[in-house]
Design a protein around this motif. Structure first.
Motif, PDB file in Angstrom:
ATOM      1  N   PHE A   1      -8.292  36.871  -4.842  1.00  0.00           N
ATOM      2  CA  PHE A   1      -7.146  35.490  -5.276  1.00  0.00           C
ATOM      3  C   PHE A   1      -7.097  33.857  -4.468  1.00  0.00           C
ATOM      4  CE2 PHE A   1      -3.471  33.147  -3.164  1.00  0.00           C
ATOM      5  CZ  PHE A   1      -3.287  33.133  -4.135  1.00  0.00           C
ATOM      6  N   TYR A   2      -8.121  34.082  -3.232  1.00  0.00           N
ATOM      7  CA  TYR A   2      -9.414  32.386  -2.742  1.00  0.00           C
ATOM      8  C   TYR A   2     -10.186  32.656  -3.538  1.00  0.00           C
ATOM      9  CZ  TYR A   2      -5.271  32.556   0.741  1.00  0.00           C
ATOM     10  OH  TYR A   2      -4.001  32.540   1.325  1.00  0.00           O
ATOM     11  N   ASP A   3     -10.918  33.080  -4.600  1.00  0.00           N
ATOM     12  CA  ASP A   3     -11.441  32.486  -5.360  1.00  0.00           C
ATOM     13  C   ASP A   3     -10.897  31.945  -6.449  1.00  0.00           C
ATOM     14  OD1 ASP A   3     -13.908  33.343  -3.479  1.00  0.00           O
ATOM     15  OD2 ASP A   3     -14.359  35.699  -4.765  1.00  0.00           O
ATOM     16  N   ASP A   4     -10.120  32.516  -6.786  1.00  0.00           N
ATOM     17  CA  ASP A   4      -9.604  32.648  -8.085  1.00  0.00           C
ATOM     18  C   ASP A   4      -9.172  30.931  -7.799  1.00  0.00           C
ATOM     19  OD1 ASP A   4     -10.452  34.182  -9.722  1.00  0.00           O
ATOM     20  OD2 ASP A   4      -8.359  35.507  -9.032  1.00  0.00           O
TER      21      ASP A   4
ATOM     22  N   ALA B   1       1.099  39.763   3.622  1.00  0.00           N
ATOM     23  CA  ALA B   1       1.018  41.409   4.226  1.00  0.00           C
ATOM     24  C   ALA B   1       1.069  41.956   4.762  1.00  0.00           C
ATOM     25  CB  ALA B   1       2.246  42.275   2.793  1.00  0.00           C
ATOM     26  N   PRO B   2      -0.662  41.648   4.365  1.00  0.00           N
ATOM     27  CA  PRO B   2      -1.364  42.637   5.207  1.00  0.00           C
ATOM     28  C   PRO B   2      -2.079  41.667   6.526  1.00  0.00           C
ATOM     29  CG  PRO B   2      -2.504  42.517   3.013  1.00  0.00           C
ATOM     30  CD  PRO B   2      -0.827  41.870   3.227  1.00  0.00           C
ATOM     31  N   MET B   3      -1.611  40.445   6.094  1.00  0.00           N
ATOM     32  CA  MET B   3      -1.663  39.231   7.430  1.00  0.00           C
ATOM     33  C   MET B   3      -0.430  39.736   8.659  1.00  0.00           C
ATOM     34  SD  MET B   3      -3.726  36.937   8.740  1.00  0.00           S
ATOM     35  CE  MET B   3      -4.760  36.429   8.005  1.00  0.00           C
ATOM     36  N   GLU B   4       0.494  39.888   8.493  1.00  0.00           N
ATOM     37  CA  GLU B   4       1.753  39.750   8.844  1.00  0.00           C
ATOM     38  C   GLU B   4       1.341  41.360   9.758  1.00  0.00           C
ATOM     39  OE1 GLU B   4       5.186  39.523   6.054  1.00  0.00           O
ATOM     40  OE2 GLU B   4       5.014  37.515   6.441  1.00  0.00           O
ATOM     41  N   ALA B   5       0.387  42.111   8.948  1.00  0.00           N
ATOM     42  CA  ALA B   5       1.045  43.023   9.346  1.00  0.00           C
ATOM     43  C   ALA B   5      -0.116  43.781  10.781  1.00  0.00           C
ATOM     44  CB  ALA B   5       0.470  45.223   8.785  1.00  0.00           C
ATOM     45  N   LEU B   6      -1.217  42.588  10.489  1.00  0.00           N
ATOM     46  CA  LEU B   6      -2.511  42.688  11.169  1.00  0.00           C
ATOM     47  C   LEU B   6      -1.626  42.096  12.411  1.00  0.00           C
ATOM     48  CD1 LEU B   6      -5.244  42.589  12.128  1.00  0.00           C
ATOM     49  CD2 LEU B   6      -5.899  40.525  11.264  1.00  0.00           C
ATOM     50  N   CYS B   7      -0.747  41.057  12.485  1.00  0.00           N
ATOM     51  CA  CYS B   7      -0.194  39.844  13.719  1.00  0.00           C
ATOM     52  C   CYS B   7       0.809  40.911  14.072  1.00  0.00           C
ATOM     53  CB  CYS B   7       0.053  38.835  12.696  1.00  0.00           C
ATOM     54  SG  CYS B   7      -1.154  37.509  12.960  1.00  0.00           S
TER      55      CYS B   7
ATOM     56  N   THR C   1       7.639  46.078   9.368  1.00  0.00           N
ATOM     57  CA  THR C   1       6.351  45.202   8.862  1.00  0.00           C
ATOM     58  C   THR C   1       5.495  46.895   8.476  1.00  0.00           C
ATOM     59  OG1 THR C   1       5.909  43.351  10.056  1.00  0.00           O
ATOM     60  CG2 THR C   1       4.292  44.575   9.488  1.00  0.00           C
ATOM     61  N   PRO C   2       4.906  47.575   7.529  1.00  0.00           N
ATOM     62  CA  PRO C   2       3.857  47.905   7.200  1.00  0.00           C
ATOM     63  C   PRO C   2       2.872  48.619   8.026  1.00  0.00           C
ATOM     64  CG  PRO C   2       4.013  46.408   5.869  1.00  0.00           C
ATOM     65  CD  PRO C   2       5.049  46.184   6.343  1.00  0.00           C
ATOM     66  N   SER C   3       2.354  49.283   8.928  1.00  0.00           N
ATOM     67  CA  SER C   3       0.552  49.998   9.238  1.00  0.00           C
ATOM     68  C   SER C   3      -0.345  48.995   9.004  1.00  0.00           C
ATOM     69  CB  SER C   3       0.388  51.003   9.567  1.00  0.00           C
ATOM     70  OG  SER C   3       1.482  51.599   9.988  1.00  0.00           O
ATOM     71  N   PHE C   4      -1.233  47.806   9.427  1.00  0.00           N
ATOM     72  CA  PHE C   4      -2.215  47.725   9.252  1.00  0.00           C
ATOM     73  C   PHE C   4      -3.002  48.463   8.514  1.00  0.00           C
ATOM     74  CE2 PHE C   4      -6.015  45.074   9.381  1.00  0.00           C
ATOM     75  CZ  PHE C   4      -6.226  44.509   8.671  1.00  0.00           C
ATOM     76  N   ALA C   5      -3.479  48.095   7.602  1.00  0.00           N
ATOM     77  CA  ALA C   5      -4.763  49.239   6.504  1.00  0.00           C
ATOM     78  C   ALA C   5      -6.214  48.359   6.008  1.00  0.00           C
ATOM     79  CB  ALA C   5      -3.969  49.883   5.355  1.00  0.00           C
ATOM     80  N   GLY C   6      -6.433  47.002   6.502  1.00  0.00           N
ATOM     81  CA  GLY C   6      -7.075  46.169   5.907  1.00  0.00           C
ATOM     82  C   GLY C   6      -6.687  44.672   5.276  1.00  0.00           C
ATOM     83  N   ILE C   7      -7.941  44.262   5.044  1.00  0.00           N
ATOM     84  CA  ILE C   7      -7.732  43.247   4.011  1.00  0.00           C
ATOM     85  C   ILE C   7      -7.897  43.580   2.296  1.00  0.00           C
ATOM     86  CG2 ILE C   7      -8.554  40.642   3.381  1.00  0.00           C
ATOM     87  CD1 ILE C   7      -5.730  41.269   6.296  1.00  0.00           C
ATOM     88  N   PRO C   8      -6.850  43.382   1.367  1.00  0.00           N
ATOM     89  CA  PRO C   8      -7.839  44.166   0.117  1.00  0.00           C
ATOM     90  C   PRO C   8      -8.774  43.252  -0.576  1.00  0.00           C
ATOM     91  CG  PRO C   8      -5.270  43.777   0.675  1.00  0.00           C
ATOM     92  CD  PRO C   8      -5.891  43.258   1.675  1.00  0.00           C
ATOM     93  N   VAL C   9      -9.398  43.390  -1.459  1.00  0.00           N
ATOM     94  CA  VAL C   9     -10.377  43.293  -2.217  1.00  0.00           C
ATOM     95  C   VAL C   9      -9.563  41.949  -2.982  1.00  0.00           C
ATOM     96  CG1 VAL C   9     -12.436  42.956  -3.650  1.00  0.00           C
ATOM     97  CG2 VAL C   9     -12.227  45.011  -1.926  1.00  0.00           C
TER      98      VAL C   9
END
Length: 214
Positions: A17-20, A43-49, A4-12
């Motif tokens: 994506f969820y707005d759309d 992927a970012p959520m999995e990295a955060l967890c 799992t990659p290191s957590f880098a933040g939640i991308p804009v």
């Protein structure tokens, strides 16, 4: 096995994506944007967890598909990505990404009749009840918002003038905080924010876990 990659933040792009998706919650939209979901949301959520796991335990990252079998709303996809770490039955910590940004929370989201009776018994207790009440008051004073399903009337067996009747009415109980669109959301420092939030909720989560286990 893929690391799992290191957590880098939640991308804009995750929020976009969820707005759309709220506007076009269709299979055709999903199929065109599956890669965005996989790389910018899941992927970012999995990295955060994964980064939180050593302290809190393994998280369940929820599937994006809604169960529409008995729902009036037949839109097929959830418009948020949540993850939950279980401390006890239906009890633990939560983090979510949605069109409204990021939010954190913790508590218990449902209870069997036996667990609910145990919870109310603890709330009624002369020492345990005030302990929980003070804990929640401190969190609310710090900006946390109390949620959960609650009765409009007094539960059977408890008087309306009970000093903790408001807590006794709860059938589920959670405390949540909206981080929203703060700039930290898009940086690795969000990990520290979520970790601090979950630590703040640990006494609540552990109180529920101790006193509702049957």
């Amino acid at each position: 096995m893929t690391e799992t990659p290191s957590f880098a933040g939640i991308p804009v792009a995750a929020l976009d994506f969820y707005d759309d998706l709220e506007v076009d919650n269709t299979r055709s939209f999903w199929e065109k944007h599956q890669d965005t979901y996989r790389t910018q949301v899941r992927a970012p959520m999995e990295a955060l967890c994964a980064a939180l796991e050593p302290e809190f335990g393994t998280a369940k990252v929820f599937r994006p598909y809604r169960d529409v079998r008995f729902a009036k709303d037949k839109t097929p996809y959830k418009t948020h990505q949540g993850a939950f770490v279980r401390a006890a039955e239906s009890t633990g910590w939560y983090v979510e990404v949605s069109p409204r940004g990021v939010r954190t929370g913790g508590g218990f989201y449902e209870a069997s009749a036996g667990r609910l009776a145990a919870f109310r018994g603890a709330v009624d207790h002369d020492q345990l009840g005030p302990e929980l009440e003070a804990m929640i008051a401190e969190l609310e004073a710090a900006g946390w918002e109390r949620g959960g399903d609650r009765l409009k009337t007094s539960p059977r067996g408890y008087d309306a003038d009970h000093p903790r009747i408001d807590l006794l009415r709860h059938r589920s109980l959670s405390l949540g905080r909206v981080i929203g669109f703060e700039p930290v959301v898009h940086t690795p420092d969000l990990l520290d924010v979520v970790r601090d939030d979950w630590r703040a909720l640990r006494p609540l989560v552990e109180w529920v876990a101790r006193h509702t286990t049957i």
